[in-house]
Design an enzyme around this catalytic site. Sequence first.
Site, PDB file in Angstrom:
ATOM      1  N   ASP A 364      40.503  37.404  24.085  1.00  0.00           N
ATOM      2  CA  ASP A 364      39.114  38.276  23.760  1.00  0.00           C
ATOM      3  C   ASP A 364      38.626  37.361  21.925  1.00  0.00           C
ATOM      4  O   ASP A 364      39.305  36.754  21.928  1.00  0.00           O
ATOM      5  CB  ASP A 364      39.570  39.410  23.067  1.00  0.00           C
ATOM      6  CG  ASP A 364      37.988  39.847  23.751  1.00  0.00           C
ATOM      7  OD1 ASP A 364      37.092  38.946  24.398  1.00  0.00           O
ATOM      8  OD2 ASP A 364      37.616  41.127  23.461  1.00  0.00           O
ATOM      9  N   ARG A 440      33.704  51.524  25.813  1.00  0.00           N
ATOM     10  CA  ARG A 440      33.901  50.215  24.831  1.00  0.00           C
ATOM     11  C   ARG A 440      32.878  49.398  24.487  1.00  0.00           C
ATOM     12  O   ARG A 440      32.572  47.750  24.602  1.00  0.00           O
ATOM     13  CB  ARG A 440      35.496  49.618  24.941  1.00  0.00           C
ATOM     14  CG  ARG A 440      36.076  48.894  24.154  1.00  0.00           C
ATOM     15  CD  ARG A 440      37.033  47.652  24.596  1.00  0.00           C
ATOM     16  NE  ARG A 440      37.759  47.251  23.232  1.00  0.00           N
ATOM     17  CZ  ARG A 440      38.180  45.927  24.110  1.00  0.00           C
ATOM     18  NH1 ARG A 440      37.457  45.086  24.883  1.00  0.00           N
ATOM     19  NH2 ARG A 440      39.607  45.742  22.811  1.00  0.00           N
ATOM     20  N   LYS A 473      44.580  35.531  31.630  1.00  0.00           N
ATOM     21  CA  LYS A 473      44.929  37.014  31.541  1.00  0.00           C
ATOM     22  C   LYS A 473      42.889  37.608  32.533  1.00  0.00           C
ATOM     23  O   LYS A 473      42.804  37.877  31.530  1.00  0.00           O
ATOM     24  CB  LYS A 473      45.281  37.238  29.938  1.00  0.00           C
ATOM     25  CG  LYS A 473      45.147  38.865  29.846  1.00  0.00           C
ATOM     26  CD  LYS A 473      46.010  39.356  28.987  1.00  0.00           C
ATOM     27  CE  LYS A 473      45.505  40.719  28.062  1.00  0.00           C
ATOM     28  NZ  LYS A 473      46.069  40.767  26.709  1.00  0.00           N
ATOM     29  N   ASP A 475      41.221  40.967  32.523  1.00  0.00           N
ATOM     30  CA  ASP A 475      41.736  42.424  32.171  1.00  0.00           C
ATOM     31  C   ASP A 475      40.365  43.083  32.233  1.00  0.00           C
ATOM     32  O   ASP A 475      39.158  42.224  33.126  1.00  0.00           O
ATOM     33  CB  ASP A 475      40.694  42.180  30.338  1.00  0.00           C
ATOM     34  CG  ASP A 475      41.479  42.813  29.596  1.00  0.00           C
ATOM     35  OD1 ASP A 475      42.190  43.986  30.548  1.00  0.00           O
ATOM     36  OD2 ASP A 475      41.988  43.427  28.315  1.00  0.00           O
ATOM     37  N   MET A 476      40.476  44.162  32.314  1.00  0.00           N
ATOM     38  CA  MET A 476      39.131  45.119  32.515  1.00  0.00           C
ATOM     39  C   MET A 476      39.432  46.494  31.732  1.00  0.00           C
ATOM     40  O   MET A 476      40.301  47.385  31.753  1.00  0.00           O
ATOM     41  CB  MET A 476      39.838  45.405  34.624  1.00  0.00           C
ATOM     42  CG  MET A 476      37.888  45.952  35.006  1.00  0.00           C
ATOM     43  SD  MET A 476      38.553  47.888  35.282  1.00  0.00           S
ATOM     44  CE  MET A 476      37.566  48.060  36.274  1.00  0.00           C
ATOM     45  N   ASP A 545      48.850  48.174  26.473  1.00  0.00           N
ATOM     46  CA  ASP A 545      48.095  47.854  24.937  1.00  0.00           C
ATOM     47  C   ASP A 545      48.763  48.388  24.057  1.00  0.00           C
ATOM     48  O   ASP A 545      49.193  48.370  22.767  1.00  0.00           O
ATOM     49  CB  ASP A 545      47.524  48.347  24.823  1.00  0.00           C
ATOM     50  CG  ASP A 545      45.835  47.344  25.982  1.00  0.00           C
ATOM     51  OD1 ASP A 545      45.851  46.311  25.475  1.00  0.00           O
ATOM     52  OD2 ASP A 545      44.518  47.846  25.460  1.00  0.00           O
TER      53      ASP A 545
HETATM   54  C1  GLA Z   1      42.226  44.670  26.158  1.00  0.00           C
HETATM   55  C2  GLA Z   1      43.799  44.490  26.466  1.00  0.00           C
HETATM   56  C3  GLA Z   1      43.936  43.699  25.149  1.00  0.00           C
HETATM   57  C4  GLA Z   1      43.727  42.953  24.624  1.00  0.00           C
HETATM   58  C5  GLA Z   1      41.938  43.280  24.580  1.00  0.00           C
HETATM   59  C6  GLA Z   1      40.865  42.624  24.051  1.00  0.00           C
HETATM   60  O1  GLA Z   1      43.025  46.033  25.072  1.00  0.00           O
HETATM   61  O2  GLA Z   1      44.627  45.045  27.628  1.00  0.00           O
HETATM   62  O3  GLA Z   1      45.926  43.064  25.820  1.00  0.00           O
HETATM   63  O4  GLA Z   1      43.170  40.957  26.041  1.00  0.00           O
HETATM   64  O5  GLA Z   1      41.238  44.022  25.432  1.00  0.00           O
HETATM   65  O6  GLA Z   1      39.726  42.822  24.199  1.00  0.00           O
END
Ligand code: GLA
Length: 725
Positions: A364, A440, A473, A475-476, A545
Site C-alpha cells: 500500500d 478504515r 496482492k 486486498d479488500m 494480518d
Molecule cells: C491489509 C493487508 C495488509 C496490508 C495492508 C495495507 O491490512 O492485509 O497486509 O496490505 O492492508 O493497507
Amino acid sequence: MIHYSQKTKNFTLISKQTQLTLAVLESGHLCTMYFGKKIGEVDLNYLLAHQRDANYMAFADGIVDFQPEILPLTFPSFGHPDLRTPAFQIMHENGNRISDFRFESYKIHEGKPPLKGLPSSHVSGKVQTLEICLKDQTKEEFLFLFISVFEDYDVMSQHIVFENRTAQSVVIKKMLSLNLPFLQDHYELVTLGGAWGRETHVDVRQLHMGSQGIDSKRGISGHGQNPFVALQEIGTGEEHGEVYGAGLVYSGNFVATAEVDMHENVNLQLGINPFDFSWTVLSGESFTTPEAVFTYSDQGLNKMSHIFHRFIIDCILPPLWKNKERPILVNSWEAAYFDFDRPVLLELAKASAEVGAELFVLDDGWFGQRNADNSSLGDWEPNEEKLGGSLESLVEEVNNLGLSFGIWVEPEMISPKSNLFEKHPDWVISCEGYTPQLSRNQMVLDVSREDVQEYIIEKMDRIFSIKGISYVKWDMNRSITDAGSLRLEAYQQEEQAHRYVLGLYKIFETLTTRHPDILFEGCAGGGGRFDLGTLCYTPQVWSSDCTDPITRLSIQKGLSLFYPSITMGSHVSAVPNHQTGRITSLETRGAVAMAGNLGYELSIPDLETSEKEEVKKQIAFYKKNRELIQFGIHYRLQTVHPENEKAWMKKSRNGKMIYVTYISILSTPNTLPKRLRLLGLEEGAYYKNVETGERYLGSELLNIGLVLPKITSDFSSAEWIFEKQ
Ligand code: GLA
C-alpha cells in the site's frame, strides 16, 4: 460411477472410497439414503421402513403415516408438510411460500457443466455428474440438482439451478447449495472461527437438539467464520473417526448449519445466507447457487484434509498454477508501511536480493496521495513524486536487481478523500437517505454495477500490463455495511450482496484471463476472504494480518483442516511483533512461516549481519525443499501437551522426503523431553536424518517417535528433514 436402478429407484454415486445413495420414493420425493464409506450398489429402501413410526406429524398425499418431515429429504421445502428448516423457499405473486417438488427426470453427464456467473471446480480425472430434475406439483417451476462425483479424489459437489417457466416472476427467499441428511446425531460440529488477526481457529462443539452453526453477513466470507464445516463422530482424532466435511465455492454471505430434529436426525446445510437475501426470478429465467463440495473420511481429520488438499490443488486453483512453485517474497508493508520513497524501496529490494529472495512486493501507499489509510483508494495513478519517477522505471530497477516485481491493490474500495469519490459519489454502496459508515476510513464501491466493474477492469488492466509485474496482492479491507445500491430497484435491494459477489467474479475472470502469468494473492485484511471462490482466481491468499508465529500456529492449523499449504501466504516479520508485541527467535518465526508460501515482511536492511546470514540460510533451505513444503502432504501430528506443543510434518508426493516441525510455546522447568510420533511412513523403510546421518526404521518413527530436544526457552522450535532410503 453413477448408476440408476429402475427396479429400486436408487441412484448410486460411487467414488474410489465414498458413496452417496439417493432414492426416489413412490410419491416422487427424493431422499438421501446414505453418504459415507463405499458399500456398493445395494437397495437401501429398507432404511425408511421405520420412518413411519413417529407420531404427530402431518401426512402427505392423504396417506396415513406418510410423514415427509421424518424423511431424509435431499432438498426439503417448508410447510407442505415438512416443518424443519428448509433448503429453499420461494415466494409467489399471490403470497404463497409453499412448494412441492417431486422427481421428474434425470440425466448423467460425463464431466460437469460450468455454473453461470460463478466459479466452480474443474474436471480432473474421471468426473460424472448426475442431473436430477424436480418439478413443482402445481406449477411450471423446476429445481435441477447437479451432483458431481470426482472419482479419483473422493469428493462430490452439488449446485442447484432453479428455473421459473411460469408466466409470473417469483422471489427466491432462500436457496442453499447443499442439504445433507444423516439418520443419527452422534456428531460434533467442526468450524473455523475467529476475528481479524486471529482467523480460522478450530472450534468443536457437540450437536444438540435444534439448530447450530455459523454464518457471515459481512458481504465477504469474513474473518469471523470460514465457509467450511464438518461433522465428526464424537471422539474423532487426526487419525481415527468418521468425518463429513463440506465447503462452499463462494466469497460472500453464507450459512452453514446442523439441525438436529425431534428424532435425532441431522441435516447439514450450506449455501448463500438467506438473511437479507432475496432474488427475483422473472418468467423464463433461472437462478444458480454456488457449488458446495463435500467428502467423507473414515480415518479422522488428517485424511479429510488430504482429500480436500488434493482436490483444491487439482480442481479449484487456476489450472496454470496448480503445480507451479511459488516465489519467496519480501513485502514492503511491515518494513515501511506508508513511509517510503524510491531510495527506501530500492534499499529494501537490494537487501532482499542479497539474502536470496525472488520477488519484491510494493504494498500500500504507491498511488494517488496515499500516505495514510485515509485517502486515494480509487485513484489508481502511481504517485511519481513519491516513487521518484514512473512505476515502470521502478519495476525495471527492481527487475535489474534480479527480483520479480509485485504490487498491492485494493480495487473494490473508495476513499471519501479521492478524485473518484468527487466524480462518482453514487458508485458507493449505500442505502438512500443514509450516509454510508466508514471502516478504515473507506467505503465500498458498488461492484454490482457494470460501470464500476468497467472502471476497475480498466484501471487494473493498465497496472497489470506494466512490463515486469508478475504478482498482484488483491486486498479488500473492510466488511460491507449499508448494503444497498443506488442503481437497483426497491425490489432488488436484497440482491445487492450476491450481485456484488457476481460482479467481483466477473472482474476476476476478466483480469485473470487477460493476465494468466500474474500470480494473484487474495487478501481481505488478512484472511477475511479465504474461501474456494477466491481460490478459483487467486491461487494463494494472505492468511492473516497477524504475523506473530505463536498466533499463527492456531490460524495455520485451522486453515490446514481444509486448505492446502500452497494456498497459504506466511511471512517472517520483525520483533517485537507489530500485532502482539511478542518477541520470538528468528528461527521460530522461520519455522512457522515455512508451513506455507514463505515471505519476509520486515526491514531486511535493518537486520544485524548475523540475522541476515540466518535469513539467507532459511531461504536457501526453503528453496532446496520448496516442492516438499509447498506441495507435500501435510499431517498434523499429535503432541503430548497439545495446548503447549504443536507439530506437523510434510511428506513429499513421492514419499521420499519428510519435513517435521515442532514448536514448544512456553518452556516448563524440570521436564524430560518426550517423543513425537510421525505419520504416513513406510514401516519397513529406513529414513535418514539428512543433517546427522542417523537412520531410523519407519516403524520406529511411527510407533516410538522422534526424540524431542530439551526445551530451555519460550517459543522454541525444532525441524528435521528425513530422506527415505
Ligand atoms: C491489509 C493487508 C495488509 C496490508 C495492508 C495495507 O491490512 O492485509 O497486509 O496490505 O492492508 O493497507
